[in-house]
Write a protein that holds these residues in place. Sequence first.
Motif, mmCIF file in Angstrom:
data_model
loop_
_atom_site.group_PDB
_atom_site.id
_atom_site.type_symbol
_atom_site.label_atom_id
_atom_site.label_comp_id
_atom_site.label_asym_id
_atom_site.label_seq_id
_atom_site.Cartn_x
_atom_site.Cartn_y
_atom_site.Cartn_z
ATOM 1 N N LEU A 46 0.895 -1.194 -0.073
ATOM 2 C CA LEU A 46 -0.037 0.009 -0.087
ATOM 3 C C LEU A 46 0.809 1.178 -0.068
ATOM 4 N N ILE A 47 0.479 2.274 -0.585
ATOM 5 C CA ILE A 47 1.122 3.718 -0.440
ATOM 6 C C ILE A 47 0.123 4.433 0.182
ATOM 7 N N LEU A 48 0.736 5.149 1.409
ATOM 8 C CA LEU A 48 -0.078 5.908 1.991
ATOM 9 C C LEU A 48 0.476 7.243 1.994
ATOM 10 N N ASP A 49 -0.561 8.274 2.028
ATOM 11 C CA ASP A 49 -0.127 9.702 2.034
ATOM 12 C C ASP A 49 0.242 10.312 3.313
ATOM 13 N N GLN A 50 0.364 11.734 3.361
ATOM 14 C CA GLN A 50 0.777 12.233 4.560
ATOM 15 C C GLN A 50 -0.141 12.211 5.974
ATOM 16 N N GLU A 51 -1.283 11.696 5.698
ATOM 17 C CA GLU A 51 -2.409 11.593 6.577
ATOM 18 C C GLU A 51 -2.711 10.234 6.981
ATOM 19 N N ASP A 52 -1.740 9.269 6.323
ATOM 20 C CA ASP A 52 -1.875 7.764 6.564
ATOM 21 C C ASP A 52 -3.239 7.343 5.864
ATOM 22 N N ARG A 53 -3.743 7.842 4.978
ATOM 23 C CA ARG A 53 -4.711 7.550 3.939
ATOM 24 C C ARG A 53 -4.110 6.759 2.698
ATOM 25 N N ILE A 54 -4.984 5.724 2.186
ATOM 26 C CA ILE A 54 -4.421 4.744 1.184
ATOM 27 C C ILE A 54 -4.572 5.669 -0.311
ATOM 28 N N SER A 55 -3.425 5.794 -0.734
ATOM 29 C CA SER A 55 -3.278 6.422 -2.456
ATOM 30 C C SER A 55 -3.437 5.431 -3.186
ATOM 31 N N ASP A 56 -2.821 4.432 -2.982
ATOM 32 C CA ASP A 56 -2.766 3.185 -4.152
ATOM 33 C C ASP A 56 -2.611 1.830 -3.326
ATOM 34 N N VAL A 57 -3.008 0.902 -3.918
ATOM 35 C CA VAL A 57 -2.683 -0.649 -3.528
ATOM 36 C C VAL A 57 -2.302 -1.561 -4.675
ATOM 37 N N ASN A 58 -1.417 -2.460 -4.414
ATOM 38 C CA ASN A 58 -1.402 -3.198 -5.795
ATOM 39 C C ASN A 58 -2.242 -4.630 -5.591
ATOM 40 N N ALA A 59 -2.121 -5.589 -6.494
ATOM 41 C CA ALA A 59 -3.064 -6.413 -6.901
ATOM 42 C C ALA A 59 -3.189 -7.413 -5.715
ATOM 43 N N ALA A 60 -1.991 -7.712 -4.943
ATOM 44 C CA ALA A 60 -1.834 -8.534 -3.755
ATOM 45 C C ALA A 60 -2.804 -7.948 -2.747
ATOM 46 N N ALA A 61 -2.628 -6.725 -2.607
ATOM 47 C CA ALA A 61 -3.331 -6.061 -1.393
ATOM 48 C C ALA A 61 -4.833 -6.001 -1.675
ATOM 49 N N GLU A 62 -5.325 -5.638 -2.914
ATOM 50 C CA GLU A 62 -6.603 -5.786 -3.330
ATOM 51 C C GLU A 62 -7.088 -7.410 -2.885
ATOM 52 N N GLY A 63 -6.455 -8.361 -2.949
ATOM 53 C CA GLY A 63 -7.028 -9.783 -2.765
ATOM 54 C C GLY A 63 -6.926 -9.880 -1.207
ATOM 55 N N PHE A 64 -5.931 -9.442 -0.579
ATOM 56 C CA PHE A 64 -5.973 -9.300 1.051
ATOM 57 C C PHE A 64 -7.132 -8.710 1.623
ATOM 58 N N LEU A 65 -7.120 -7.502 1.189
ATOM 59 C CA LEU A 65 -8.212 -6.598 1.664
ATOM 60 C C LEU A 65 -9.666 -7.202 1.197
ATOM 61 N N ASN A 66 -9.788 -7.797 0.265
ATOM 62 C CA ASN A 66 -10.937 -8.163 -0.446
ATOM 63 C C ASN A 66 -11.678 -6.913 -1.034
ATOM 64 N N THR A 67 -11.028 -6.276 -1.568
ATOM 65 C CA THR A 67 -11.561 -4.813 -2.244
ATOM 66 C C THR A 67 -10.763 -4.312 -3.417
ATOM 67 N N SER A 68 -11.525 -3.513 -3.905
ATOM 68 C CA SER A 68 -10.553 -2.944 -5.352
ATOM 69 C C SER A 68 -9.836 -1.636 -4.887
ATOM 70 N N ALA A 69 -8.802 -1.243 -5.649
ATOM 71 C CA ALA A 69 -8.115 -0.069 -5.439
ATOM 72 C C ALA A 69 -8.934 1.088 -5.505
ATOM 73 N N LYS A 70 -9.865 1.084 -6.483
ATOM 74 C CA LYS A 70 -10.873 2.433 -6.697
ATOM 75 C C LYS A 70 -11.476 2.583 -5.637
ATOM 76 N N SER A 71 -12.248 1.670 -4.817
ATOM 77 C CA SER A 71 -12.986 1.958 -3.865
ATOM 78 C C SER A 71 -12.231 2.161 -2.425
ATOM 79 N N ILE A 72 -10.883 1.762 -2.296
ATOM 80 C CA ILE A 72 -10.215 1.959 -0.951
ATOM 81 C C ILE A 72 -9.227 3.307 -1.003
ATOM 82 N N ARG A 73 -9.120 4.059 -2.259
ATOM 83 C CA ARG A 73 -8.217 5.071 -2.103
ATOM 84 C C ARG A 73 -9.046 6.071 -1.235
#
Length: 360
Positions: A16-43
């Motif tokens: 995962l890539i986190l911004d200055q406020e610890d918010r998720i700005s991007d995730v890779n495919a493995a993280a999408e599977g681990f979190l059971n969600t899409s990159a678009k919905s979690i950003r």
Amino acid sequence: MTAESDLWNSLPVPALILDQEDRISDVNAAAEGFLNTSAKSIRGTLVWEKVMIDSPLDKAFRRARETDSPLFVNDVDVGTGERAPLHCNLQVAPLTGQPGHMLFLISPRELAGRLTQDHTVKSAAKSAIGMAEMLAHEIKNPLAGITGAAQLLSMGLSKEDQELTDLIVAESRRIVKLLEQVEQFGNLTMPDLRPVNIHDVLDRARRSALLGFGANMKIQEDYDPSLPLAMGDSDQLLQVILNLLKNASQAAGKDGGTIRLHSYFEHSFRLRRSDGEGKTLPLQIEIIDDGPGLPPEIADQIFDPFVSGRENGTGLGLALVSKIISDHDGWISVTSVPGKTVFRLSLPMAPTKKKKSKEK
């Protein structure tokens, strides 16, 4: 797709890539599977709302960001709120070229540790079961003679004395039944692997349980309808689910309780064995109950032969479950606290048939 994007999505661990406020700005495919969600919905989501860690790390994260230095955290439980936590190592590092942004890697280590332990346990279990099978064969014959003799003796005894011979017969039969379970464990045939609809297996087990040992339980279905076919032996998988449902029902006692059957797909779940071979196990089945939980002193050995949390348990039921899942090249794990026990089965997907191209 750029080379950077290819590299990002090729990482074998959730990143995962986190911004200055610890918010998720991007995730890779493995993280999408681990979190059971899409990159678009979690950003834009605060990372601590999606990644739940059993240790407070926000201060350590802040310090790593302020000092522009990496952070390593080992042996923590990481969950997502939708499934049981996994034992993981965490790595956090400043992201070059993006001030204030951090790269957050999650490396599940539960499987590696359990595989090493399982190899040792299985070798010991194989020897123990071999010895038990030999003893079972030798003990069953004299037990039959004892049972027959007690029945003959009872013919000329008073009613009070017959209670003693009846006790001998009942206990002899109980021991024979136990010995037959030991023999069954050792003689289990390898699974006949075919494409299986795991929801059909779960439904058969649910109906059977409600008509018998689980009549006092409420069994809920929480299925992913898009789940593809599993590769397995439907009869042996039914035996596994029935065993887990029976354990949950017995733990609940006379007052009953609730069992939830949950299925979902996790494409990033990959098992790497000690020989280096990897196996993708994307089909996840969870049997979740609200009972008292496993005794803490045996929780780590619950799948070992002859380990039981019940007073008169044989300790072979969960060992048999583990053996069947292992023979399916699958994985079984459990997490348990009072009020919530989760047995999780991870199974391979049946291969899809490739359509033959027609020759012109």
